[in-house]
Design a protein around this motif. Sequence first.
Motif, PDB file in Angstrom:
ATOM      1  N   TRP A 289       2.158 -35.304  -8.410  1.00 16.22           N
ATOM      2  CA  TRP A 289       3.451 -35.712  -9.088  1.00 16.22           C
ATOM      3  C   TRP A 289       3.436 -37.215  -9.439  1.00 16.22           C
ATOM      4  O   TRP A 289       3.853 -37.626 -10.751  1.00 16.22           O
ATOM      5  CB  TRP A 289       4.496 -35.411  -8.162  1.00 16.22           C
ATOM      6  CG  TRP A 289       6.016 -35.660  -8.917  1.00 16.22           C
ATOM      7  CD1 TRP A 289       6.728 -36.598  -8.877  1.00 16.22           C
ATOM      8  CD2 TRP A 289       6.498 -35.244 -10.180  1.00 16.22           C
ATOM      9  NE1 TRP A 289       7.872 -36.726  -9.617  1.00 16.22           N
ATOM     10  CE2 TRP A 289       7.493 -35.797 -10.506  1.00 16.22           C
ATOM     11  CE3 TRP A 289       5.886 -34.155 -11.213  1.00 16.22           C
ATOM     12  CZ2 TRP A 289       8.469 -35.290 -11.543  1.00 16.22           C
ATOM     13  CZ3 TRP A 289       6.559 -33.749 -12.136  1.00 16.22           C
ATOM     14  CH2 TRP A 289       7.660 -34.480 -12.386  1.00 16.22           C
ATOM     15  N   ASN A 290       2.821 -37.960  -8.757  1.00 19.15           N
ATOM     16  CA  ASN A 290       2.746 -39.305  -9.056  1.00 19.15           C
ATOM     17  C   ASN A 290       1.970 -39.593 -10.282  1.00 19.15           C
ATOM     18  O   ASN A 290       2.428 -40.504 -10.954  1.00 19.15           O
ATOM     19  CB  ASN A 290       1.941 -40.219  -7.792  1.00 19.15           C
ATOM     20  CG  ASN A 290       2.926 -40.301  -6.838  1.00 19.15           C
ATOM     21  OD1 ASN A 290       4.132 -40.398  -6.825  1.00 19.15           O
ATOM     22  ND2 ASN A 290       2.303 -40.514  -5.489  1.00 19.15           N
ATOM     23  N   VAL A 291       0.755 -38.882 -10.469  1.00 14.70           N
ATOM     24  CA  VAL A 291       0.178 -38.820 -11.821  1.00 14.70           C
ATOM     25  C   VAL A 291       0.988 -38.670 -13.060  1.00 14.70           C
ATOM     26  O   VAL A 291       0.937 -39.198 -14.147  1.00 14.70           O
ATOM     27  CB  VAL A 291      -1.309 -37.996 -11.949  1.00 14.70           C
ATOM     28  CG1 VAL A 291      -1.847 -38.238 -13.102  1.00 14.70           C
ATOM     29  CG2 VAL A 291      -2.178 -38.508 -10.649  1.00 14.70           C
ATOM     30  N   TYR A 292       1.769 -37.644 -12.878  1.00 16.56           N
ATOM     31  CA  TYR A 292       2.606 -37.283 -13.953  1.00 16.56           C
ATOM     32  C   TYR A 292       3.562 -38.320 -14.250  1.00 16.56           C
ATOM     33  O   TYR A 292       4.034 -38.469 -15.387  1.00 16.56           O
ATOM     34  CB  TYR A 292       3.240 -35.756 -13.933  1.00 16.56           C
ATOM     35  CG  TYR A 292       2.373 -34.851 -13.600  1.00 16.56           C
ATOM     36  CD1 TYR A 292       1.983 -34.301 -14.946  1.00 16.56           C
ATOM     37  CD2 TYR A 292       1.700 -34.214 -12.712  1.00 16.56           C
ATOM     38  CE1 TYR A 292       1.048 -33.145 -15.134  1.00 16.56           C
ATOM     39  CE2 TYR A 292       0.950 -32.981 -12.606  1.00 16.56           C
ATOM     40  CZ  TYR A 292       0.578 -32.646 -13.828  1.00 16.56           C
ATOM     41  OH  TYR A 292      -0.489 -31.578 -13.684  1.00 16.56           O
ATOM     42  N   LYS A 293       4.128 -38.743 -12.985  1.00 15.04           N
ATOM     43  CA  LYS A 293       5.203 -39.940 -13.169  1.00 15.04           C
ATOM     44  C   LYS A 293       4.635 -41.197 -13.864  1.00 15.04           C
ATOM     45  O   LYS A 293       5.420 -41.688 -14.957  1.00 15.04           O
ATOM     46  CB  LYS A 293       5.672 -40.398 -11.653  1.00 15.04           C
ATOM     47  CG  LYS A 293       7.119 -39.908 -11.516  1.00 15.04           C
ATOM     48  CD  LYS A 293       7.468 -40.386 -10.118  1.00 15.04           C
ATOM     49  CE  LYS A 293       8.755 -40.586  -9.934  1.00 15.04           C
ATOM     50  NZ  LYS A 293       9.164 -40.654  -8.465  1.00 15.04           N
ATOM     51  N   ARG A 294       3.430 -41.512 -13.624  1.00 16.93           N
ATOM     52  CA  ARG A 294       2.688 -42.504 -14.300  1.00 16.93           C
ATOM     53  C   ARG A 294       2.778 -42.406 -15.594  1.00 16.93           C
ATOM     54  O   ARG A 294       2.876 -43.244 -16.528  1.00 16.93           O
ATOM     55  CB  ARG A 294       1.471 -42.769 -13.593  1.00 16.93           C
ATOM     56  CG  ARG A 294       0.496 -43.946 -14.055  1.00 16.93           C
ATOM     57  CD  ARG A 294       0.973 -45.332 -13.748  1.00 16.93           C
ATOM     58  NE  ARG A 294      -0.081 -46.266 -14.366  1.00 16.93           N
ATOM     59  CZ  ARG A 294      -0.502 -47.399 -13.946  1.00 16.93           C
ATOM     60  NH1 ARG A 294       0.239 -47.581 -12.630  1.00 16.93           N
ATOM     61  NH2 ARG A 294      -1.076 -48.359 -14.514  1.00 16.93           N
ATOM     62  N   GLY A 295       2.351 -41.152 -15.923  1.00 17.51           N
ATOM     63  CA  GLY A 295       2.089 -40.934 -17.421  1.00 17.51           C
ATOM     64  C   GLY A 295       3.261 -40.873 -18.001  1.00 17.51           C
ATOM     65  O   GLY A 295       3.434 -41.453 -19.366  1.00 17.51           O
ATOM     66  N   ALA A 296       4.382 -40.461 -17.539  1.00 19.85           N
ATOM     67  CA  ALA A 296       5.942 -40.482 -18.151  1.00 19.85           C
ATOM     68  C   ALA A 296       6.386 -42.082 -18.257  1.00 19.85           C
ATOM     69  O   ALA A 296       6.924 -42.298 -19.558  1.00 19.85           O
ATOM     70  CB  ALA A 296       6.964 -39.716 -17.311  1.00 19.85           C
ATOM     71  N   GLN A 297       5.811 -42.668 -17.346  1.00 24.60           N
ATOM     72  CA  GLN A 297       6.315 -44.056 -17.415  1.00 24.60           C
ATOM     73  C   GLN A 297       5.517 -44.786 -18.483  1.00 24.60           C
ATOM     74  O   GLN A 297       6.061 -45.548 -19.401  1.00 24.60           O
ATOM     75  CB  GLN A 297       5.987 -44.809 -16.208  1.00 24.60           C
ATOM     76  CG  GLN A 297       6.512 -46.318 -16.069  1.00 24.60           C
ATOM     77  CD  GLN A 297       7.785 -46.606 -16.205  1.00 24.60           C
ATOM     78  OE1 GLN A 297       8.490 -45.891 -15.739  1.00 24.60           O
ATOM     79  NE2 GLN A 297       8.295 -47.462 -16.825  1.00 24.60           N
ATOM     80  N   ASN A 298       4.013 -44.535 -18.771  1.00 26.71           N
ATOM     81  CA  ASN A 298       3.347 -44.955 -19.621  1.00 26.71           C
ATOM     82  C   ASN A 298       3.797 -44.607 -21.249  1.00 26.71           C
ATOM     83  O   ASN A 298       3.909 -45.290 -22.033  1.00 26.71           O
ATOM     84  CB  ASN A 298       1.902 -44.701 -19.562  1.00 26.71           C
ATOM     85  CG  ASN A 298       1.359 -45.307 -18.472  1.00 26.71           C
ATOM     86  OD1 ASN A 298       1.813 -46.358 -17.926  1.00 26.71           O
ATOM     87  ND2 ASN A 298       0.091 -44.804 -17.986  1.00 26.71           N
ATOM     88  N   PHE A 299       4.169 -43.319 -21.341  1.00 27.77           N
ATOM     89  CA  PHE A 299       4.943 -42.813 -22.422  1.00 27.77           C
ATOM     90  C   PHE A 299       6.085 -43.463 -22.685  1.00 27.77           C
ATOM     91  O   PHE A 299       6.205 -44.030 -24.111  1.00 27.77           O
ATOM     92  CB  PHE A 299       5.267 -41.355 -22.560  1.00 27.77           C
ATOM     93  CG  PHE A 299       5.573 -40.831 -23.634  1.00 27.77           C
ATOM     94  CD1 PHE A 299       4.940 -40.699 -24.686  1.00 27.77           C
ATOM     95  CD2 PHE A 299       6.898 -40.329 -23.703  1.00 27.77           C
ATOM     96  CE1 PHE A 299       5.358 -40.060 -25.808  1.00 27.77           C
ATOM     97  CE2 PHE A 299       7.766 -39.794 -24.882  1.00 27.77           C
ATOM     98  CZ  PHE A 299       6.816 -39.532 -25.923  1.00 27.77           C
ATOM     99  N   ALA A 300       7.112 -43.759 -21.810  1.00 27.68           N
ATOM    100  CA  ALA A 300       8.297 -44.641 -21.865  1.00 27.68           C
ATOM    101  C   ALA A 300       7.988 -45.917 -22.460  1.00 27.68           C
ATOM    102  O   ALA A 300       8.594 -46.438 -23.310  1.00 27.68           O
ATOM    103  CB  ALA A 300       9.044 -44.400 -20.732  1.00 27.68           C
ATOM    104  N   ASP A 301       7.029 -46.355 -21.884  1.00 29.13           N
ATOM    105  CA  ASP A 301       6.642 -47.900 -22.059  1.00 29.13           C
ATOM    106  C   ASP A 301       6.203 -47.889 -23.735  1.00 29.13           C
ATOM    107  O   ASP A 301       6.729 -48.775 -24.563  1.00 29.13           O
ATOM    108  CB  ASP A 301       5.590 -48.519 -21.314  1.00 29.13           C
ATOM    109  CG  ASP A 301       6.244 -48.911 -20.026  1.00 29.13           C
ATOM    110  OD1 ASP A 301       7.441 -48.696 -19.552  1.00 29.13           O
ATOM    111  OD2 ASP A 301       5.371 -48.846 -18.927  1.00 29.13           O
ATOM    112  N   ALA A 302       5.405 -46.867 -24.108  1.00 26.58           N
ATOM    113  CA  ALA A 302       4.948 -47.027 -25.301  1.00 26.58           C
ATOM    114  C   ALA A 302       6.035 -46.718 -26.530  1.00 26.58           C
ATOM    115  O   ALA A 302       6.062 -47.513 -27.510  1.00 26.58           O
ATOM    116  CB  ALA A 302       3.850 -45.901 -25.650  1.00 26.58           C
ATOM    117  N   VAL A 303       6.727 -45.683 -26.020  1.00 25.89           N
ATOM    118  CA  VAL A 303       8.013 -45.573 -26.778  1.00 25.89           C
ATOM    119  C   VAL A 303       9.079 -46.747 -27.060  1.00 25.89           C
ATOM    120  O   VAL A 303       9.466 -47.294 -28.107  1.00 25.89           O
ATOM    121  CB  VAL A 303       8.913 -44.405 -26.444  1.00 25.89           C
ATOM    122  CG1 VAL A 303      10.083 -44.342 -27.339  1.00 25.89           C
ATOM    123  CG2 VAL A 303       7.945 -43.003 -26.736  1.00 25.89           C
TER     124      VAL A 303
END
Length: 100
Positions: free
Chosen positions: A33-47
Motif C-alpha cells: 500500500w505504501n507504494v500505491y500511496k507514494r504513486g498517488a502522492q507523486n501524481f498529486a504533486d505533478a497535477v
Amino acid sequence: QVSITIVVAGVVCAITGFVFMIIQSVLSLQDHWNVYKRGAQNFADAVQNYAAHVTGAIPKAVTQDISHNALIKAEELLSAVVREVVSNAWRAVLEFLMMA
C-alpha cells in the motif's frame, strides 16, 4: 451422472481458483500500500505543478491540504471496492455451491 459431477467439480475448482486469485491480489495490495500511496502522492504533486504553471502560484498549504484529502478519499474508495469484491466473491461461491 458422472459427467455432471465432473463438470460441477471443474466449475467449483475454477471459481475457487478465481476467488483465491482475488484474495491474493487484495493481500498483495495491502502489503504494498505504501507504494500505491507514494504513486498517488507523486501524481498529486505533478497535477499541482501543472496547475501552478497554468493558473499561477497556489499557496503550498492549500495544495498539500488538497492532496492529503485526495489521498484519504482514494484510500476510502479503494477499501470499499476491495470489501465489496471480496464479499461478493464469497457470496457467489456459496450460492453456486448451494445450487450444486
